[in-house]
Write an enzyme that holds these catalytic residues in place. Structure first.
Site, PDB file in Angstrom:
ATOM      1  N   CYS A  78       0.850  -1.198   0.000  1.00 33.55           N
ATOM      2  CA  CYS A  78       0.000   0.000   0.000  1.00 33.55           C
ATOM      3  C   CYS A  78       0.893   1.259   0.000  1.00 33.55           C
ATOM      4  O   CYS A  78       1.697   1.444   0.933  1.00 33.55           O
ATOM      5  CB  CYS A  78      -0.925  -0.015   1.211  1.00 33.55           C
ATOM      6  SG  CYS A  78      -1.793  -1.601   1.406  1.00 33.55           S
ATOM      7  N   CYS A  81       1.468   3.517   3.136  1.00 33.25           N
ATOM      8  CA  CYS A  81       1.576   2.936   4.481  1.00 33.25           C
ATOM      9  C   CYS A  81       2.998   2.820   5.028  1.00 33.25           C
ATOM     10  O   CYS A  81       3.872   2.189   4.425  1.00 33.25           O
ATOM     11  CB  CYS A  81       0.918   1.567   4.494  1.00 33.25           C
ATOM     12  SG  CYS A  81       0.828   0.908   6.186  1.00 33.25           S
ATOM     13  N   CYS A 118     -10.281  -0.156  18.967  1.00 29.04           N
ATOM     14  CA  CYS A 118     -10.012  -0.772  17.668  1.00 29.04           C
ATOM     15  C   CYS A 118      -8.583  -1.299  17.612  1.00 29.04           C
ATOM     16  O   CYS A 118      -7.626  -0.557  17.828  1.00 29.04           O
ATOM     17  CB  CYS A 118     -10.242   0.245  16.553  1.00 29.04           C
ATOM     18  SG  CYS A 118      -9.905  -0.456  14.921  1.00 29.04           S
TER      19      CYS A 118
END
Ligand code: SAM
Ligand code: DTB
Ligand code: SF4
Length: 339
Positions: A78, A81, A118
């Site tokens: 990605c 990232c 999360c």
């Protein structure tokens, strides 16, 4: 009241006509979403705020705290990232946190006022052994009375069910950008892979958290196409994180964009507003990039319908506004943390 701008923009099936036999859900065309983007800023924000008030308390902001349970060393590519092993960003691969560390982080998040916790992992997807460890973490988070969310990459058959059985409430998996732009950002998994994981999450009965990143050099039409993709998921996600790209040195997008934001900040606010209008009941989360956006733009985002933030001094590997600064900002704006 007749407003020429508003009158020209509507959902593709404005009458909402439904027959007793399975009617197709309303679908947003990219053109209809692009028309929203093109509204004069006050009209767009007004519409978004109006929709917001129909479905949500206008002063309540939900607080989600992120913790990176497995940092760095990711095999994926990605382009945004810092955790991809192939880029030299200074993020080292670390071992997975243990359950006690995650429980301590969740307890601290709850004490600071978060209601959702999360857990993020820098994986292509979880291996069986990884998933067993996450199941224990989810159980520990739930035992504290928090909502639990996880973002672990692509899921294989049965994995969403195992997470659900552990008590997981939400699974985060982003579409990231428009299908037409996606290939410029990610090569190691395709759009269809992401949609397949989202189907697995939905089929298991988990709530879906799915959004994207803006400011990667995409066009406005591509931002509209991302929002249309999200809004046309059936049903649309319960949670929609809107991230502003955090440019990290060593990533391809930093090399391409040179550390300068590729986006007018008002365009970010427009994206939030359009997400709110097209996904009226969703939690629209002001996600990565809040530090860089500044407080005035964040305030505009709240007016445009954002009603959730990532809350905590860090995101996964990059910074986030301090908890104290966020508390002060909410107080200055007369906003409260959702109980
Ligand atoms: N590895 C898993 C995956 O990609 O599916 C889960 C974690 S991954 C870090 C979760 C999301 O964080 C990505 O899909 C992306 O939307 C967002 N993200 C990652 N790096 C970012 C950055 N530099 N700026 C903004 N958002 C970012
Ligand atoms: C999401 O949409 N944004 C969060 C969360 N879901 C996992 C992650 C943002 C990461 C920003 C870059 C970093 O801190 O590594
Ligand atoms: Fe890996 Fe997720 Fe980062 Fe992509 S976004 S490189 S999958 S951690």
């Amino acid at each position: 009241m007749t407003d020429p701008h508003v009158a020209t923009v509507h959902a593709p099936h404005p009458t909402g006509a439904r027959t007793a036999v399975a009617a197709a859900p309303p679908r947003w065309t990219v053109a209809a979403v692009a028309e929203l983007f093109a509204l004069p800023f006050p009209d767009l924000v007004y519409r978004a705020q109006t929709v917001h008030r129909e479905h949500h308390a206008p002063d309540a902001i939900q607080l989600s705290t992120l913790v990176s349970i497995k940092t760095g060393g990711c095999p994926e590519d990605c382009g945004y990232c810092p955790q991809a092993a192939r880029y030299h960003t200074g993020v080292e691969s670390q071992a997975m946190l243990d359950v006690a560390e995650v429980t301590a982080a969740a307890r601290a998040a709850k004490a600071a006022g978060a209601t959702r916790f999360c857990m993020g992992a820098a994986w292509r997807g979880p291996k069986a052994r990884d998933l067993a460890a996450v199941v224990e973490m989810v159980q520990a988070v739930k035992a504290l009375g928090l909502e639990a969310c996880a973002t672990l990459g692509m899921l294989k058959e049965g994995q969403a069910e195992a997470l659900r059985d552990a008590g997981l409430d939400y699974y985060n998996h982003n579409l990231d950008t428009a299908p037409e732009f996606y290939g410029e950002i990610i090569g190691t998994r395709d759009y269809e892979d992401r949609l397949a994981t989202l189907d697995r999450v939905r089929d298991a009965g988990l709530h879906v958290c799915c959004g994207g990143i803006v400011g990667m050099g995409e066009s406005r039409l591509q931002r509209a196409a991302l929002v249309a993709q999200l809004a046309n998921l059936d049903p649309y996600p319960e949670s929609v994180p809107i991230n502003h790209l955090v440019q990290v040195e060593g990533t391809p997008l930093h090399a391409k964009l040179g550390g300068e934001s590729a986006l007018d900040p008002f365009e970010f606010v427009r994206t939030v507003a359009v997400a709110r209008i097209t996904m009226p009941k969703a939690r629209v989360r002001l996600s990565a990039g809040r530090r860089e956006l500044g407080e005035a733009i964040q305030a505009l985002c709240f007016v445009a319908g954002a009603n959730s933030i990532f809350y905590g001094d860090r995101l996964l590997t990059t910074g986030n506004p301090d908890v104290d600064a966020d508390r002060a900002l909410l107080a200055r704006l007369g906003l409260s943390a959702q109980a």
